[in-house]
Design a protein around this motif. Structure first.
Motif, mmCIF file in Angstrom:
data_model
loop_
_atom_site.group_PDB
_atom_site.id
_atom_site.type_symbol
_atom_site.label_atom_id
_atom_site.label_comp_id
_atom_site.label_asym_id
_atom_site.label_seq_id
_atom_site.Cartn_x
_atom_site.Cartn_y
_atom_site.Cartn_z
ATOM 1 N N MET A 173 0.858 -1.190 0.000
ATOM 2 C CA MET A 173 0.000 0.000 0.000
ATOM 3 C C MET A 173 0.901 1.250 0.000
ATOM 4 S SD MET A 173 -2.446 1.221 3.175
ATOM 5 C CE MET A 173 -2.866 -0.441 3.601
ATOM 6 N N PRO A 174 0.670 2.220 -0.920
ATOM 7 C CA PRO A 174 1.527 3.411 -0.908
ATOM 8 C C PRO A 174 1.279 4.241 0.348
ATOM 9 C CG PRO A 174 -0.258 3.651 -2.512
ATOM 10 C CD PRO A 174 -0.374 2.269 -1.927
ATOM 11 N N ALA A 175 2.359 4.727 0.939
ATOM 12 C CA ALA A 175 2.208 5.490 2.183
ATOM 13 C C ALA A 175 1.853 6.936 1.868
ATOM 14 C CB ALA A 175 3.504 5.428 2.976
ATOM 15 N N PRO A 176 0.662 7.387 2.312
ATOM 16 C CA PRO A 176 0.339 8.804 2.081
ATOM 17 C C PRO A 176 1.208 9.671 2.989
ATOM 18 C CG PRO A 176 -1.394 7.729 3.356
ATOM 19 C CD PRO A 176 -0.372 6.681 3.056
ATOM 20 N N LEU A 177 2.006 10.515 2.446
ATOM 21 C CA LEU A 177 2.888 11.347 3.257
ATOM 22 C C LEU A 177 2.176 12.638 3.643
ATOM 23 C CD1 LEU A 177 6.342 10.932 1.521
ATOM 24 C CD2 LEU A 177 5.490 9.840 3.579
ATOM 25 N N LYS A 178 2.318 12.970 4.894
ATOM 26 C CA LYS A 178 1.725 14.227 5.374
ATOM 27 C C LYS A 178 2.743 15.348 5.259
ATOM 28 C CE LYS A 178 -2.003 13.283 8.488
ATOM 29 N NZ LYS A 178 -2.577 13.484 9.794
ATOM 30 N N THR A 179 2.255 16.535 5.119
ATOM 31 C CA THR A 179 3.128 17.706 5.196
ATOM 32 C C THR A 179 2.838 18.405 6.522
ATOM 33 O OG1 THR A 179 1.537 19.215 4.229
ATOM 34 C CG2 THR A 179 2.938 17.994 2.689
ATOM 35 N N LEU A 180 3.688 19.349 6.850
ATOM 36 C CA LEU A 180 3.501 20.099 8.098
ATOM 37 C C LEU A 180 2.094 20.701 8.171
ATOM 38 C CD1 LEU A 180 5.154 20.970 10.597
ATOM 39 C CD2 LEU A 180 5.738 23.062 9.361
ATOM 40 N N ALA A 181 1.637 21.196 7.042
ATOM 41 C CA ALA A 181 0.326 21.859 7.023
ATOM 42 C C ALA A 181 -0.813 20.891 7.318
ATOM 43 C CB ALA A 181 0.102 22.521 5.667
ATOM 44 N N ASP A 182 -0.559 19.580 7.121
ATOM 45 C CA ASP A 182 -1.627 18.587 7.343
ATOM 46 C C ASP A 182 -1.767 18.191 8.822
ATOM 47 O OD1 ASP A 182 -2.039 18.360 4.597
ATOM 48 O OD2 ASP A 182 -0.440 16.874 4.410
ATOM 49 N N LEU A 183 -0.786 18.507 9.643
ATOM 50 C CA LEU A 183 -0.801 18.015 11.027
ATOM 51 C C LEU A 183 -1.934 18.664 11.818
ATOM 52 C CD1 LEU A 183 3.015 18.056 11.893
ATOM 53 C CD2 LEU A 183 1.637 16.157 11.013
ATOM 54 N N ARG A 184 -2.593 17.857 12.656
ATOM 55 C CA ARG A 184 -3.709 18.417 13.420
ATOM 56 C C ARG A 184 -3.228 19.456 14.437
ATOM 57 N NH1 ARG A 184 -5.105 15.934 18.361
ATOM 58 N NH2 ARG A 184 -7.309 16.409 18.141
ATOM 59 N N SER A 185 -1.979 19.327 14.891
ATOM 60 C CA SER A 185 -1.463 20.304 15.864
ATOM 61 C C SER A 185 -1.366 21.709 15.255
ATOM 62 C CB SER A 185 -0.092 19.874 16.384
ATOM 63 O OG SER A 185 0.843 19.836 15.328
ATOM 64 N N ARG A 186 -1.346 21.799 13.900
ATOM 65 C CA ARG A 186 -1.270 23.133 13.259
ATOM 66 C C ARG A 186 -2.494 23.962 13.596
ATOM 67 N NH1 ARG A 186 3.377 23.806 13.572
ATOM 68 N NH2 ARG A 186 3.037 22.004 14.889
ATOM 69 N N ARG A 187 -3.619 23.274 13.886
ATOM 70 C CA ARG A 187 -4.829 24.023 14.222
ATOM 71 C C ARG A 187 -4.608 24.841 15.495
ATOM 72 N NH1 ARG A 187 -9.340 21.003 15.446
ATOM 73 N NH2 ARG A 187 -10.646 22.708 14.741
ATOM 74 N N TRP A 188 -3.752 24.347 16.375
ATOM 75 C CA TRP A 188 -3.454 25.073 17.609
ATOM 76 C C TRP A 188 -2.360 26.138 17.374
ATOM 77 C CZ3 TRP A 188 -5.561 20.295 17.861
ATOM 78 C CH2 TRP A 188 -6.378 19.958 18.927
ATOM 79 N N PHE A 189 -1.301 25.723 16.646
ATOM 80 C CA PHE A 189 -0.091 26.552 16.650
ATOM 81 C C PHE A 189 0.106 27.409 15.399
ATOM 82 C CE2 PHE A 189 0.914 22.940 19.505
ATOM 83 C CZ PHE A 189 0.825 23.677 20.685
ATOM 84 N N ALA A 190 -0.523 27.049 14.297
ATOM 85 C CA ALA A 190 -0.349 27.857 13.085
ATOM 86 C C ALA A 190 -1.500 28.846 12.919
ATOM 87 C CB ALA A 190 -0.249 26.939 11.865
ATOM 88 N N ASP A 191 -2.386 28.848 13.874
ATOM 89 C CA ASP A 191 -3.536 29.757 13.825
ATOM 90 C C ASP A 191 -3.045 31.218 13.830
ATOM 91 O OD1 ASP A 191 -6.491 30.302 14.269
ATOM 92 O OD2 ASP A 191 -5.624 31.286 16.032
ATOM 93 N N ALA A 192 -3.582 32.015 12.904
ATOM 94 C CA ALA A 192 -3.103 33.398 12.767
ATOM 95 C C ALA A 192 -3.768 34.350 13.765
ATOM 96 C CB ALA A 192 -3.363 33.890 11.339
ATOM 97 N N GLY A 193 -4.763 33.872 14.471
ATOM 98 C CA GLY A 193 -5.505 34.746 15.369
ATOM 99 C C GLY A 193 -4.956 34.758 16.786
ATOM 100 N N MET A 194 -5.768 35.292 17.684
ATOM 101 C CA MET A 194 -5.355 35.442 19.078
ATOM 102 C C MET A 194 -5.106 34.084 19.753
ATOM 103 S SD MET A 194 -6.126 35.650 22.510
ATOM 104 C CE MET A 194 -7.875 35.629 22.830
ATOM 105 N N ARG A 195 -5.897 33.060 19.339
ATOM 106 C CA ARG A 195 -5.729 31.744 19.956
ATOM 107 C C ARG A 195 -4.346 31.162 19.654
ATOM 108 N NH1 ARG A 195 -7.524 31.486 24.217
ATOM 109 N NH2 ARG A 195 -9.640 32.226 24.390
ATOM 110 N N GLY A 196 -3.939 31.245 18.379
ATOM 111 C CA GLY A 196 -2.608 30.759 18.009
ATOM 112 C C GLY A 196 -1.525 31.500 18.788
ATOM 113 N N PHE A 197 -1.705 32.808 18.921
ATOM 114 C CA PHE A 197 -0.779 33.655 19.685
ATOM 115 C C PHE A 197 -0.655 33.119 21.122
ATOM 116 C CE2 PHE A 197 -0.700 37.841 22.165
ATOM 117 C CZ PHE A 197 0.666 38.048 22.005
#
Ligand code: FES
Length: 580
Positions: free
Chosen positions: A1-25
C-alpha cells in the motif's frame, strides 16, 4: 500500500499553533513559557507520550525513565515530545478491580488525545488493563500510535527442599499461598518469599494477562517487533523505548494510524499468538473490545476456532514451567510467531511500515525447551475453549491447558455462593459440606453484578480439602480469573447472574456437567423448574447510585461482547474540537 505522506500543514497540531488569530498567539506563548523555541512549536510534529506510571503501579515503576528515552527518540527524529500522565491501573492495588476502570482509562486516553494538539502517540503501559485501556482509546482516536510495552520483571530463584527453581509473581503467589494453607510452607518462608518474588520493576513474568496482552498488541502490529518480550530492566528495553520515539515521528509523516493497520487478519494474528502462548483468558474480553473499537467483528467463536487450531507452544507458567525472561532468551515473540507463521496473515501491515512476514525474516528459536516446535507442543488441549449450554447461553470460557485434564469432563453437585465474602469465609470452615467432586459456584461477580467483573473466578479450594491434598476442583463463575492462575475454572459465564442469566437460578445440590471436548456446560435441572425459579428471581440490590460506577453499570456490555461501554463501541468518527 503506498504510504500517504503528510506535510507540516496537514498536522492536526497546526490548528493550535499555526492559527493566525489570538488563539494561536496564546498557544505559542504557553509552549514558549516552558522553554521551547518558537521555531520548534511551529515546525515539528507534536507527539504525545501517554504514561501510566504511578507509585502504586510497581510493574510500571520504570516508565518515568522510559518516557525520557522515548522523548530522546522523538527529538532525534525531529518531533516535539509531550508527556501526558494517564490513570495508572496497577493490577494489585486498585480495588475492587482494575477492570472497573479499563474503560475509564480508554476514555481518558481518547479524550486527552482529542482535546490536545497531538499528531501521534506512544503508549507507555503494560499492566493487565493499562494495555487494553490505552490501546482501545488510541484506536478510537485513530492517530498514529505506537505501543511501548513495560516489559516483564526479572526471575528470581527459590530453594525448597534442596531444589532450586525460578520463581516470579503471579502463578507462584497463589501456588505458595496454597502450600502455606496446606501447612507445607512455614510463615518464615512465606515472609522471605514476599521480598524475593518481585525483585525488579516490570510486569508479572508468567504468561499472565500482562504478558498476554502486550504480546497480542505486538501481534496486532502496534509494537516494534520483539518489544513485548524484552525484560523491563534490560538495557535493550531502554533502547527499544528510544526506537519507539524515533519511529513514531516517521509514522506521523506516513499517517500510519490504527485504521490502516488493524484488519480482521491482524486480530486473528493476535488470537493465534494468544493460543500459542497459552495466554490469559482475560484476553477474550479485551481483544473483543479492541476489535469493537476498530469496527471489526470478532466473536468468542473466533477464539474457540483458533484455540482448536493452534496448540500451546510457549512453555510458560501457568501452562508450562518457565518464565518470561527465559522466553526472551529463547527468541521472544518473533520466534514464536515464526513457528506459527502458517497460521498468520503475513500480509498484515505493522508499525514498521512492513508486513508481519517481512518483520519475521530473521526470527529464530534459540531454545526449543521454551518455545516448542509444532510437533512437540506444551499442550494440544488449547489455551482457550468456549462453552455453551443452558447455564451459559451466550458462552463461557475455560483454559484447558492450565486445567486438570481429569476435570475437563466432570459431573458434580453444585455448592453455590452468592457473594465473595461469604465464599471466602466458607472456604475456611472445616465442616464445609463438600468433597473433591463438588462443583464450586460463585455468582454476582460479573460486569454489572460485582461490579467490574473482578478476578474472583479462581475460587480457592476449601481449606479442609487442601489439607487432604486436593489441588484442583471444577469451579464456575461469571467472574474473570487472573491470567497467572491455573485450575479448572469456567469463567465469564454470560449472561451474568446479576442481569438474570441462568447462573442466578442454580441451587446448592443441583447437578452440573462440564464437557470441554463437546464444548458444553449443562445444568441438570428441568426447564419447568428453571422457569419457576426465574419467576421468583429478583435482581440483587445495587448500592452504587452515583459517579463512575453507576455509569459503568448502566452501560457496560456482557463478557462475550468485551465489557466495553455500549456508547464507545464502533469506529464512528468524532468531530475534532472547535478552536476559538
Ligand atoms: Fe502489573 Fe502483574 S501487577 S503486570
Amino acid at each position: 500500500m503506498p504510504a500517504p505522506l503528510k506535510t507540516l500543514a496537514d498536522l492536526r497540531s497546526r490548528r493550535w499553533f499555526a492559527d493566525a488569530g489570538m488563539r494561536g498567539f496564546a498557544h505559542r506563548q504557553r509552549m514558549q513559557q516552558q522553554g521551547w523555541r518558537r521555531e520548534d512549536v511551529m515546525n515539528k510534529p507534536m507527539v504525545a507520550i501517554i504514561n501510566t506510571w504511578s507509585d502504586l503501579s510497581p510493574c510500571h515503576a520504570h516508565l518515568r525513565e522510559r518516557a525520557e528515552s522515548v522523548k530522546k527518540g522523538i527529538l532525534m527524529a525531529g518531533g516535539y515530545p509531550l508527556e501526558l500522565p494517564a490513570m495508572s491501573l496497577g493490577e494489585v492495588m486498585v480495588k475492587p478491580t482494575t477492570m472497573l476502570y479499563r474503560n475509564f482509562l480508554a476514555m481518558e486516553v481518547e479524550e486527552l488525545l482529542r482535546s490536545l494538539p497531538c499528531d501521534g502517540v506512544v503508549l507507555l503501559a503494560g499492566c493487565d488493563k493499562t494495555t487494553p485501556g490505552t490501546v482501545m482509546g488510541a484506536i478510537s482516536m485513530d492517530i498514529p500510535t505506537l505501543f511501548c510495552p513495560a516489559g516483564p520483571m526479572l526471575n528470581d530463584r527459590h530453594v525448597q527442599g534442596g531444589v532450586t527453581r525460578s520463581i516470579g509473581a503471579g502463578t507462584h503467589t497463589r501456588m505458595f499461598w496454597d502450600e502455606h494453607q496446606a501447612g507445607k510452607l512455614t510463615a518464615t518462608e512465606l515472609i522471605a518469599l514476599e521480598a524475593r518474588m518481585t525483585r525488579a520493576p516490570g510486569t508479572c513474568n508468567t504468561m499472565g494477562t500482562a504478558s498476554t496482552m502486550t504480546a497480542m498488541v505486538e501481534a496486532l502490529g502496534l509494537c516494534l517487533p520483539g518489544a513485548s518480550s524484552i525484560p523491563a530492566m534490560d538495557s535493550a528495553h531502554t533502547r527499544m523505548a528510544t526506537d519507539c520515539g524515533e519511529r513514531i515521528v516517521g509514522m506521523v509523516w506516513e499517517d500510519l494510524k490504527p485504521s490502516r493497520l488493524l484488519t480482521r487478519g491482524s486480530f486473528l494474528n493476535a488470537l493465534a499468538v494468544q493460543m500459542a502462548l497459552g495466554g490469559s483468558t482475560n484476553a477474550a474480553v479485551h481483544i473483543i473490545a479492541m476489535a469493537g473499537r476498530a469496527g471489526i467483528a470478532l466473536t468468542l467463536a473466533d477464539l474457540d476456532a483458533m484455540g482448536r487450531r493452534v496448540p500451546v507452544l510457549a512453555n510458560l507458567f501457568p501452562s508450562g514451567d518457565r518464565l518470561m525472561e527465559d522466553f526472551y532468551y529463547a527468541g521472544g515473540l518473533p520466534a514464536l510467531m515464526k513457528t506459527i507463521e502458517a497460521e498468520l496473515d503475513g500480509y498484515a501491515l505493522t508499525v514498521t511500515g512492513q508486513t508481519v512476514h517481512s518483520n519475521l525474516q530473521t526470527a529464530t528459536v534459540h531454545d526449543e525447551a521454551v518455545i516448542r516446535p509444532l510437533a512437540n507442543p506444551v499442550s494440544s488441549a488449547g489455551a482457550l475453549a468456549v462453552l455453551y449450554g443452558n447455564l451459559a447461553p451466550q458462552g463461557a470460557v475455560i483454559k484447558p491447558s492450565a486445567a486438570n485434564p481429569q476435570l475437563l469432563a466432570h459431573k458434580g453437585k453444585a455448592l453455590v455462593f452468592d457473594n465473595q465474602p461469604d465464599m471466602l469465609l466458607a472456604m475456611q470452615d472445616p465442616l464445609l459440606d463438600c468433597d473433591a467432586n463438588t462443583v464450586l459456584v460463585l455468582r454476582n461477580a460479573g460486569p454489572v453484578g460485582a461490579p467490574g467483573m473482578p478476578e474472583w473466578g479462581n475460587l480457592p479450594i476449601p481449606k479442609k480439602l487442601l489439607q487432604a491434598g486436593v489441588r484442583d476442583m471444577l469451579r464456575l463463575s461469571d467472574a474473570r480469573m487472573s491470567g497467572t492462575h491455573y485450575g479448572t475454572c469456567v469463567l465469564h459465564i454470560a449472561p451474568e447472574s446479576a442481569v438474570g442469566g441462568p447462573l442466578a437460578l442454580v441451587q446448592t445440590g443441583d447437578e452440573i456437567e462440564l464437557n470441554v471436548a463437546q464444548r458444553s456446560l449443562h445444568l441438570h435441572v428441568s426447564e419447568a423448574e428453571l422457569a419457576r425459579r426465574k419467576a421468583r428471581w429478583t435482581a440483587p440490590a445495587q448500592p452504587y447510585q452515583r459517579g463512575f460506577t453507576k455509569l459503568y453499570q448502566q452501560h457496560v456490555t456482557q463478557a462475550h461482547e468485551g465489557c466495553d461501554f455500549d456508547f464507545l463501541e464502533g469506529n464512528a468518527p468524532s468531530p475534532e474540537p472547535a478552536i476559538f
